[in-house]
Design a protein around this motif. Structure first.
Motif, PDB file in Angstrom:
ATOM      1  N   LEU A  79      33.371  85.078 106.884  1.00  0.00           N
ATOM      2  CA  LEU A  79      34.281  84.388 107.818  1.00  0.00           C
ATOM      3  C   LEU A  79      34.574  82.952 107.390  1.00  0.00           C
ATOM      4  O   LEU A  79      35.498  82.324 107.908  1.00  0.00           O
ATOM      5  CB  LEU A  79      33.704  84.406 109.237  1.00  0.00           C
ATOM      6  N   LYS A  80      33.820  82.440 106.424  1.00  0.00           N
ATOM      7  CA  LYS A  80      34.109  81.098 105.891  1.00  0.00           C
ATOM      8  C   LYS A  80      35.346  81.124 104.996  1.00  0.00           C
ATOM      9  O   LYS A  80      35.994  80.097 104.805  1.00  0.00           O
ATOM     10  CB  LYS A  80      32.907  80.581 105.076  1.00  0.00           C
ATOM     11  N   ILE A  81      35.671  82.306 104.446  1.00  0.00           N
ATOM     12  CA  ILE A  81      36.817  82.378 103.520  1.00  0.00           C
ATOM     13  C   ILE A  81      37.953  83.261 104.028  1.00  0.00           C
ATOM     14  O   ILE A  81      39.023  83.303 103.421  1.00  0.00           O
ATOM     15  CB  ILE A  81      36.375  82.869 102.125  1.00  0.00           C
ATOM     16  N   MET A  82      37.724  83.979 105.145  1.00  0.00           N
ATOM     17  CA  MET A  82      38.792  84.836 105.680  1.00  0.00           C
ATOM     18  C   MET A  82      38.691  84.913 107.200  1.00  0.00           C
ATOM     19  O   MET A  82      37.642  84.615 107.778  1.00  0.00           O
ATOM     20  CB  MET A  82      38.711  86.246 105.070  1.00  0.00           C
ATOM     21  N   ASP A  83      39.775  85.278 107.849  1.00  0.00           N
ATOM     22  CA  ASP A  83      39.772  85.460 109.301  1.00  0.00           C
ATOM     23  C   ASP A  83      39.134  86.808 109.644  1.00  0.00           C
ATOM     24  O   ASP A  83      39.055  87.703 108.798  1.00  0.00           O
ATOM     25  CB  ASP A  83      41.198  85.409 109.855  1.00  0.00           C
ATOM     26  N   TYR A  84      38.753  86.944 110.915  1.00  0.00           N
ATOM     27  CA  TYR A  84      38.094  88.174 111.370  1.00  0.00           C
ATOM     28  C   TYR A  84      38.961  89.402 111.089  1.00  0.00           C
ATOM     29  O   TYR A  84      38.452  90.454 110.709  1.00  0.00           O
ATOM     30  CB  TYR A  84      37.797  88.071 112.873  1.00  0.00           C
ATOM     31  N   SER A  85      40.265  89.258 111.256  1.00  0.00           N
ATOM     32  CA  SER A  85      41.174  90.398 111.077  1.00  0.00           C
ATOM     33  C   SER A  85      41.185  90.911 109.640  1.00  0.00           C
ATOM     34  O   SER A  85      41.565  92.059 109.381  1.00  0.00           O
ATOM     35  CB  SER A  85      42.597  90.013 111.488  1.00  0.00           C
ATOM     36  N   ALA A  86      40.772  90.071 108.675  1.00  0.00           N
ATOM     37  CA  ALA A  86      40.760  90.478 107.266  1.00  0.00           C
ATOM     38  C   ALA A  86      39.426  91.082 106.846  1.00  0.00           C
ATOM     39  O   ALA A  86      39.323  91.656 105.761  1.00  0.00           O
ATOM     40  CB  ALA A  86      41.079  89.278 106.380  1.00  0.00           C
ATOM     41  N   LEU A  87      38.407  90.982 107.703  1.00  0.00           N
ATOM     42  CA  LEU A  87      37.093  91.533 107.371  1.00  0.00           C
ATOM     43  C   LEU A  87      37.186  93.053 107.208  1.00  0.00           C
ATOM     44  O   LEU A  87      37.808  93.723 108.034  1.00  0.00           O
ATOM     45  CB  LEU A  87      36.079  91.248 108.474  1.00  0.00           C
ATOM     46  N   PRO A  88      36.569  93.613 106.180  1.00  0.00           N
ATOM     47  CA  PRO A  88      36.470  95.075 106.121  1.00  0.00           C
ATOM     48  C   PRO A  88      35.730  95.576 107.358  1.00  0.00           C
ATOM     49  O   PRO A  88      34.871  94.870 107.895  1.00  0.00           O
ATOM     50  CB  PRO A  88      35.640  95.324 104.850  1.00  0.00           C
TER      51      PRO A  88
END
Length: 272
Positions: A175-184
């Motif tokens: 989550l430091k490098i991407m938003d929650y929606s982008a998490l696998p």
């Protein structure tokens, strides 16, 4: 290396690989169900996030040629469509991606897939180099930790720096490098893993019904429609010989798996 790669592309007709859908569609869906890979979203800097279910990919629904063809199609779609689209969107070159490797379900039986994985990684090393900025490894079982301990010293320093083994599902770090929606989907909650049935098909980036896979397969079908004749059957791609150092790493992994298998047998024998 460039000349070898160009010759490989010519000899194997790689430029037309996005015009060759894997048919029938049921076979394609079976491949998606046994070769777990997908695009879950993008980092805050615009890099594509590719998720790979290493531990639960079985590669047992088709011949090796179909799995290699599917892998190359994803590579080519990334390089020809996804990355140029992002470059245009952000107004700066975006030329690589990050990969999140889910080790959920990794077992000693994975040893039988080493040849398949070696084929795919050799194709990547020699023909799609430097396309991954960082590999994030999550949901790590003991079997991976044991192998990583013996493999890590054999890796080049540059490669070591690219691999980050995260605790648990890796959510907080990612989550430091991407938003929650982008998490696998397998990183969204502890213990979620890469189960094929753990979330809806729209959220599960491994599913053939996920928007990325629908877009990719639709693109290939559209390109195929412009050809007079669609070649049936799998694309038989020649697999280059792996680098001697990579071959050594494979041998070490095989030996470590064998050792753990013998330890398990011995432990079970004592229990009996």
């Amino acid at each position: 290396m460039i000349v070898d790669s160009l010759n490989w592309r010519i000899e194997n007709e790689i430029d037309t690989v996005l015009e060759r859908p894997i048919v029938p569609v049921d076979l394609y869906r079976s491949i998606r169900d046994s070769q777990l890979v997908g695009l879950s979203g993008y980092t805050k800097e615009g890099l594509p996030v590719f998720a790979i279910g290493v531990g639960q990919s079985t590669y047992d629904k088709a011949s090796v040629h179909y799995y290699v063809q599917s892998h190359i199609q994803i590579n080519e779609y990334r390089d020809r469509i996804v990355l140029p689209r992002l470059t245009q969107k952000y107004g700066r070159p975006i030329t690589n991606c990050i990969k999140v490797l889910d080790m959920t379900g990794l077992k000693l039986s994975a040893l039988s897939q080493i040849k398949m994985l070696t084929s795919i990684s050799t194709v990547d090393d020699l023909n799609y180099p430097e396309k991954t900025e960082t590999y994030y490894v999550v949901n790590v079982p003991y079997i991976f930790s044991a192998c990583w301990k013996v493999v890590k010293p054999l890796l080049q320093e540059r490669t070591k720096k690219k691999v980050k083994v995260l605790s648990g599902c890796g959510r907080d770090e990612l989550l430091k490098i991407m938003d929650y929606s982008a998490l696998p989907h397998f990183c969204r909650r502890e213990g979620s893993g890469s189960s094929k049935h753990s979330s809806s098909d729209v959220d599960n980036c491994f599913s053939p019904d996920h928007p990325f896979h629908k877009e990719l397969y639709g693109h290939i079908q559209e390109q195929a429609s412009h050809r007079e004749l669609i070649k049936m059957g799998s694309l038989h791609v020649s697999i280059p010989e792996p680098d001697p150092n990579d071959a050594k790493i494979v041998e070490v992994i095989q030996a470590e798996f064998q050792k753990m298998g013998e330890q398990d047998e011995s432990a079970n024998g004592h229990k009996a």
